[in-house]
Design an enzyme around this catalytic site. Structure first.
Site, PDB file in Angstrom:
ATOM      1  N   THR A  66      -7.323  -4.315  -2.452  1.00 14.17           N
ATOM      2  CA  THR A  66      -7.705  -3.593  -0.851  1.00 14.17           C
ATOM      3  C   THR A  66      -8.808  -4.832  -1.134  1.00 14.17           C
ATOM      4  OG1 THR A  66      -8.961  -2.501   0.706  1.00 14.17           O
ATOM      5  CG2 THR A  66      -8.888  -1.750  -1.827  1.00 14.17           C
ATOM      6  N   ASP A  67      -9.183  -5.506   0.381  1.00 12.80           N
ATOM      7  CA  ASP A  67     -10.146  -5.778  -0.013  1.00 12.80           C
ATOM      8  C   ASP A  67     -11.357  -5.490   0.524  1.00 12.80           C
ATOM      9  OD1 ASP A  67     -10.434  -4.349   2.716  1.00 12.80           O
ATOM     10  OD2 ASP A  67     -10.478  -6.436   4.195  1.00 12.80           O
ATOM     11  N   GLU A  68     -11.465  -4.369   0.081  1.00 13.71           N
ATOM     12  CA  GLU A  68     -13.115  -3.318   0.116  1.00 13.71           C
ATOM     13  C   GLU A  68     -13.737  -3.445  -1.221  1.00 13.71           C
ATOM     14  OE1 GLU A  68     -11.464   1.237   2.795  1.00 13.71           O
ATOM     15  OE2 GLU A  68     -12.957   0.244   1.284  1.00 13.71           O
ATOM     16  N   TYR A  82     -13.608   5.111  -3.641  1.00 13.34           N
ATOM     17  CA  TYR A  82     -12.069   4.519  -3.683  1.00 13.34           C
ATOM     18  C   TYR A  82     -12.204   3.435  -3.782  1.00 13.34           C
ATOM     19  CZ  TYR A  82      -8.853   2.245  -1.158  1.00 13.34           C
ATOM     20  OH  TYR A  82      -8.119   1.388  -0.361  1.00 13.34           O
ATOM     21  N   LYS A 133      -9.916   1.086  -6.999  1.00 12.62           N
ATOM     22  CA  LYS A 133      -9.204   0.112  -6.978  1.00 12.62           C
ATOM     23  C   LYS A 133      -9.602  -0.721  -7.898  1.00 12.62           C
ATOM     24  CE  LYS A 133      -6.400   0.566  -3.884  1.00 12.62           C
ATOM     25  NZ  LYS A 133      -4.714   0.990  -4.256  1.00 12.62           N
ATOM     26  N   ARG A 137     -21.562   7.360   7.749  1.00 10.74           N
ATOM     27  CA  ARG A 137     -20.920   7.237   5.962  1.00 10.74           C
ATOM     28  C   ARG A 137     -21.795   6.890   5.005  1.00 10.74           C
ATOM     29  NH1 ARG A 137     -15.480   3.617   5.674  1.00 10.74           N
ATOM     30  NH2 ARG A 137     -14.561   5.747   6.319  1.00 10.74           N
TER      31      ARG A 137
HETATM   32  P1  NAD Z   1      -1.413   6.711   2.357  1.00 10.42           P
HETATM   33  O1  NAD Z   1      -3.112   7.540   1.580  1.00 10.42           O
HETATM   34  O2  NAD Z   1      -0.862   6.827   2.997  1.00 10.42           O
HETATM   35  O3  NAD Z   1      -0.479   6.764   0.944  1.00 10.42           O
HETATM   36  C1  NAD Z   1      -0.611   7.244  -0.400  1.00 10.42           C
HETATM   37  C2  NAD Z   1       0.964   8.113  -0.702  1.00 10.42           C
HETATM   38  O4  NAD Z   1      -0.225   8.080  -2.139  1.00 10.42           O
HETATM   39  C3  NAD Z   1       1.015   9.216  -0.481  1.00 10.42           C
HETATM   40  O5  NAD Z   1       2.643   9.625  -0.143  1.00 10.42           O
HETATM   41  C4  NAD Z   1       0.835  10.236  -1.532  1.00 10.42           C
HETATM   42  O6  NAD Z   1       1.617  10.540  -1.241  1.00 10.42           O
HETATM   43  C5  NAD Z   1       0.647   9.182  -2.335  1.00 10.42           C
HETATM   44  N1  NAD Z   1       0.604   9.781  -3.598  1.00 10.42           N
HETATM   45  C6  NAD Z   1      -0.691   9.707  -4.083  1.00 10.42           C
HETATM   46  N2  NAD Z   1      -1.384  10.516  -5.377  1.00 10.42           N
HETATM   47  C7  NAD Z   1      -0.036  10.329  -5.241  1.00 10.42           C
HETATM   48  C8  NAD Z   1       0.125  10.136  -7.058  1.00 10.42           C
HETATM   49  N3  NAD Z   1      -0.814  10.421  -8.656  1.00 10.42           N
HETATM   50  N4  NAD Z   1       1.083  10.229  -7.657  1.00 10.42           N
HETATM   51  C9  NAD Z   1       2.151  10.206  -6.639  1.00 10.42           C
HETATM   52  N5  NAD Z   1       1.817   9.389  -5.390  1.00 10.42           N
HETATM   53  C10 NAD Z   1       1.020   9.680  -4.793  1.00 10.42           C
HETATM   54  O7  NAD Z   1      -1.690   5.401   2.023  1.00 10.42           O
HETATM   55  P2  NAD Z   1      -2.159   4.233   2.359  1.00 10.42           P
HETATM   56  O8  NAD Z   1      -2.765   3.979   3.848  1.00 10.42           O
HETATM   57  O9  NAD Z   1      -0.624   3.665   2.977  1.00 10.42           O
HETATM   58  O10 NAD Z   1      -2.003   3.172   1.588  1.00 10.42           O
HETATM   59  C11 NAD Z   1      -0.846   2.350   0.463  1.00 10.42           C
HETATM   60  C12 NAD Z   1      -1.734   1.830  -1.119  1.00 10.42           C
HETATM   61  O11 NAD Z   1      -2.365   0.391  -0.281  1.00 10.42           O
HETATM   62  C13 NAD Z   1      -2.722   2.336  -1.498  1.00 10.42           C
HETATM   63  O12 NAD Z   1      -2.650   1.674  -3.037  1.00 10.42           O
HETATM   64  C14 NAD Z   1      -4.194   1.321  -0.711  1.00 10.42           C
HETATM   65  O13 NAD Z   1      -5.165   1.816  -1.586  1.00 10.42           O
HETATM   66  C15 NAD Z   1      -3.675  -0.001  -0.436  1.00 10.42           C
HETATM   67  N6  NAD Z   1      -4.007  -0.394   0.660  1.00 10.42           N
HETATM   68  C16 NAD Z   1      -4.088   0.623   2.104  1.00 10.42           C
HETATM   69  C17 NAD Z   1      -4.862  -0.144   3.183  1.00 10.42           C
HETATM   70  C18 NAD Z   1      -5.083   0.290   4.821  1.00 10.42           C
HETATM   71  O14 NAD Z   1      -5.947  -0.022   5.606  1.00 10.42           O
HETATM   72  N7  NAD Z   1      -4.358   2.048   4.610  1.00 10.42           N
HETATM   73  C19 NAD Z   1      -5.654  -1.151   2.919  1.00 10.42           C
HETATM   74  C20 NAD Z   1      -5.984  -2.003   1.921  1.00 10.42           C
HETATM   75  C21 NAD Z   1      -4.505  -1.664   1.098  1.00 10.42           C
HETATM   76  O1  DAU Z   2      -9.725  -2.284   4.091  1.00 13.69           O
HETATM   77  C1  DAU Z   2      -9.088  -2.064   3.770  1.00 13.69           C
HETATM   78  C2  DAU Z   2      -8.977  -0.608   3.151  1.00 13.69           C
HETATM   79  O2  DAU Z   2      -9.103   0.023   5.074  1.00 13.69           O
HETATM   80  C3  DAU Z   2      -8.054   0.050   3.005  1.00 13.69           C
HETATM   81  O3  DAU Z   2      -8.023   0.145   1.380  1.00 13.69           O
HETATM   82  C4  DAU Z   2      -8.356   1.616   2.690  1.00 13.69           C
HETATM   83  O4  DAU Z   2      -7.217   2.186   2.635  1.00 13.69           O
HETATM   84  C5  DAU Z   2      -8.272   2.450   4.391  1.00 13.69           C
HETATM   85  O5  DAU Z   2      -8.741   3.903   4.684  1.00 13.69           O
HETATM   86  C6  DAU Z   2      -9.216   1.641   5.195  1.00 13.69           C
HETATM   87  O6  DAU Z   2     -10.966   1.907   5.289  1.00 13.69           O
HETATM   88  P1  DAU Z   2     -11.640   2.139   6.261  1.00 13.69           P
HETATM   89  O7  DAU Z   2     -12.621   3.364   5.466  1.00 13.69           O
HETATM   90  O8  DAU Z   2     -12.120   0.741   6.226  1.00 13.69           O
HETATM   91  O9  DAU Z   2     -11.222   2.826   7.156  1.00 13.69           O
HETATM   92  P2  DAU Z   2     -11.708   4.346   8.018  1.00 13.69           P
HETATM   93  O10 DAU Z   2      -9.925   4.305   8.953  1.00 13.69           O
HETATM   94  O11 DAU Z   2     -11.922   4.584   7.490  1.00 13.69           O
HETATM   95  O12 DAU Z   2     -12.458   3.906   8.434  1.00 13.69           O
HETATM   96  C7  DAU Z   2     -12.764   1.907   8.973  1.00 13.69           C
HETATM   97  C8  DAU Z   2     -13.836   1.950  10.471  1.00 13.69           C
HETATM   98  O13 DAU Z   2     -13.650   3.648  11.090  1.00 13.69           O
HETATM   99  C9  DAU Z   2     -15.213   2.235   9.305  1.00 13.69           C
HETATM  100  O14 DAU Z   2     -16.102   1.400   9.570  1.00 13.69           O
HETATM  101  C10 DAU Z   2     -15.418   3.791   8.932  1.00 13.69           C
HETATM  102  C11 DAU Z   2     -15.269   4.105  11.214  1.00 13.69           C
HETATM  103  N1  DAU Z   2     -14.713   5.390  11.379  1.00 13.69           N
HETATM  104  C12 DAU Z   2     -13.708   6.155  10.708  1.00 13.69           C
HETATM  105  C13 DAU Z   2     -13.972   7.039  10.749  1.00 13.69           C
HETATM  106  C14 DAU Z   2     -12.977   8.001   9.615  1.00 13.69           C
HETATM  107  C15 DAU Z   2     -15.369   5.705  12.040  1.00 13.69           C
HETATM  108  O15 DAU Z   2     -16.375   5.228  13.044  1.00 13.69           O
HETATM  109  N2  DAU Z   2     -15.548   7.149  12.789  1.00 13.69           N
HETATM  110  C16 DAU Z   2     -14.337   8.232  11.997  1.00 13.69           C
HETATM  111  O16 DAU Z   2     -13.666   8.955  12.150  1.00 13.69           O
END
Ligand code: NAD
Ligand code: DAU
Length: 342
Positions: free
Chosen positions: A128-130, A154, A158, A277
């Site tokens: 992730t970019d985070e 988190y 990562k 947050r």
């Molecule tokens: P998600 O939370 O929707 O899905 C995660 C999945 O992993 C779920 O199906 C969960 O059951 C499974 N899981 C969790 N722990 C596990 C374990 N110990 N063994 C096997 N399975 C397990 O997450 P997502 O948003 O689909 O993200 C997927 C990946 O992409 C993550 O690694 C996240 O860090 C990365 N990522 C997410 C975003 C985003 O914006 N959502 C952006 C960049 C990178």
């Molecule tokens: O940048 C990539 C990341 O983006 C991934 O690695 C993470 O898995 C994914 O969850 C996401 O992280 P963020 O913290 O950026 O996403 P989130 O949707 O939780 O929040 C997006 C922005 O919105 C952040 O600035 C917090 C804000 N927010 C979020 C929630 C859930 C609110 O203001 N209110 C809310 O209820």
């Protein structure tokens, strides 16, 4: 190609499996997918219901931290692993950091070591970019060589995993690639993250809790664009490399919130400013020229198109998200898999 997809029942993993195995992919027959997922609260087999009986797809309920299980799966001739499995929600990491270290760090180490023993040909760590931390308003986007500076449990977990992956490449010549993508949105996203939470709350005329002043900036990318990038990395990504993936979609949270309300025809009075947050990163932005130049990838969706498509998807899939909000989605596994176990 026989692939182990971990975390494939989550948001991005299930979209990735659809991309590989869906009818629109002319190469779908080239892939055989094993999906290993622990089915935490974020795992939802209803995301993949149409593939439950596909002959080139198999679901395995299990944990990436279970070395014996991972070993036994790799014995079946797996050529590549793409690791989506993670605890992914920043807010949860503030209250249960131990879970994040277990899956996001220990789990990755278990996968790496088993993959090394079995001489897997390619390992993709979906990061992730985070991991780069937070940017000031005018700073240029994160590059692949920007120093890591994670600010939440988190993102720290990562970043730790990325360093482990790097060490396996340097020490053992292990064929790993790391991708770092910005904020995804789109179909099948669990309604705890900003966009699906706000769409579904607005549809129910519930308040939209905006953290702090609402001016934190994220770069938004449609999940299908991310998955297309990952499919390219699987085919052509160079071992030992890191690829940033971005969406050209920088917006602050209030802009996203107002767009959602406009698309749904809902009033701004649903917005509630709530306590910020802790450690909230102010801005993310991604420089993704490397993957554009080296692999020929670019995002297709504009943010406006992608958000409209996503809002339409949540409007048409009310049963899907209502079953999550009520907890009923947890029954799918029991009905379709567990009762057939010995
Ligand atoms: P998600 O939370 O929707 O899905 C995660 C999945 O992993 C779920 O199906 C969960 O059951 C499974 N899981 C969790 N722990 C596990 C374990 N110990 N063994 C096997 N399975 C397990 O997450 P997502 O948003 O689909 O993200 C997927 C990946 O992409 C993550 O690694 C996240 O860090 C990365 N990522 C997410 C975003 C985003 O914006 N959502 C952006 C960049 C990178
Ligand atoms: O940048 C990539 C990341 O983006 C991934 O690695 C993470 O898995 C994914 O969850 C996401 O992280 P963020 O913290 O950026 O996403 P989130 O949707 O939780 O929040 C997006 C922005 O919105 C952040 O600035 C917090 C804000 N927010 C979020 C929630 C859930 C609110 O203001 N209110 C809310 O209820």
């Amino acid at each position: 190609m026989k692939i182990l997809v971990t975390g494939g029942a989550g948001f991005i993993g299930s979209n990735f499996i659809h991309l590989l195995m869906g009818p629109e992919n002319p190469h779908q027959r080239d892939y055989e997918v094993l999906n290993l997922d622990k089915l935490t609260y974020a795992g939802n087999l209803e995301n993949l219901a149409n593939l439950a009986h596909h002959k080139h797809y198999r679901f395995i309920h299990g944990d990436i931290c279970d070395g014996k299980l991972v070993d036994s799966l790799l014995e079946s001739g797996i050529e590549a692993i793409i690791n989506f499995a993670a605890e992914s929600h920043v807010d949860r990491s503030l209250y249960e950091p131990d879970l994040f270290i277990q899956t996001n760090v220990v789990g990755v180490q278990v996968l790496l070591h088993a993959a090394l023993r079995h001489k897997i040909k390619k390992f993709i760590q979906v990061s992730t970019d985070e991991v780069y931390g937070s940017l000031s308003p005018e700073a240029p986007g994160f590059r692949e060589d920007t120093p890591l500076s994670p600010n939440s449990p988190y993102s720290a977990s990562k970043a730790a995993a990325d360093l482990l992956v790097r060490s396996y490449f340097k020490t053992y010549g292990f064929p790993a690639v790391i991708t770092r993508c910005s904020n995804n949105y789109g179909p099948y996203q669990f309604p705890e993250k900003l966009i699906p939470l706000f769409i579904t709350n607005a549809l129910e005329n519930k308040p939209l809790p905006v953290y702090g002043d609402g001016l934190n900036v994220r770069d938004w990318i449609h999940v299908e664009d991310h998955c297309r990038a990952l499919a390219l990395v699987l085919q052509k990504g160079r071992e030992g490399e890191i690829y940033n993936i971005g969406g050209n979609g920088e917006r602050n949270n209030l802009e996203i919130t107002e767009t959602i309300l406009n698309l749904l025809g809902k009033p701004k009075s649903l917005i509630r400013f709530v306590t910020d947050r802790p450690g909230h990163d102010r801005r993310y932005a991604v420089d993704f020229r490397k993957i554009q130049k080296d692999l020929g990838w670019s995002p297709i969706y504009s943010l406006q198109e992608g958000l409209s498509q996503t809002v339409r998807w949540y409007l048409s899939q009310e049963e899907w998200w209502q079953r999550i909000k009520s907890g009923a989605y947890r029954d799918f596994y029991r009905k379709h898999y567990q009762e057939r176990l010995p």
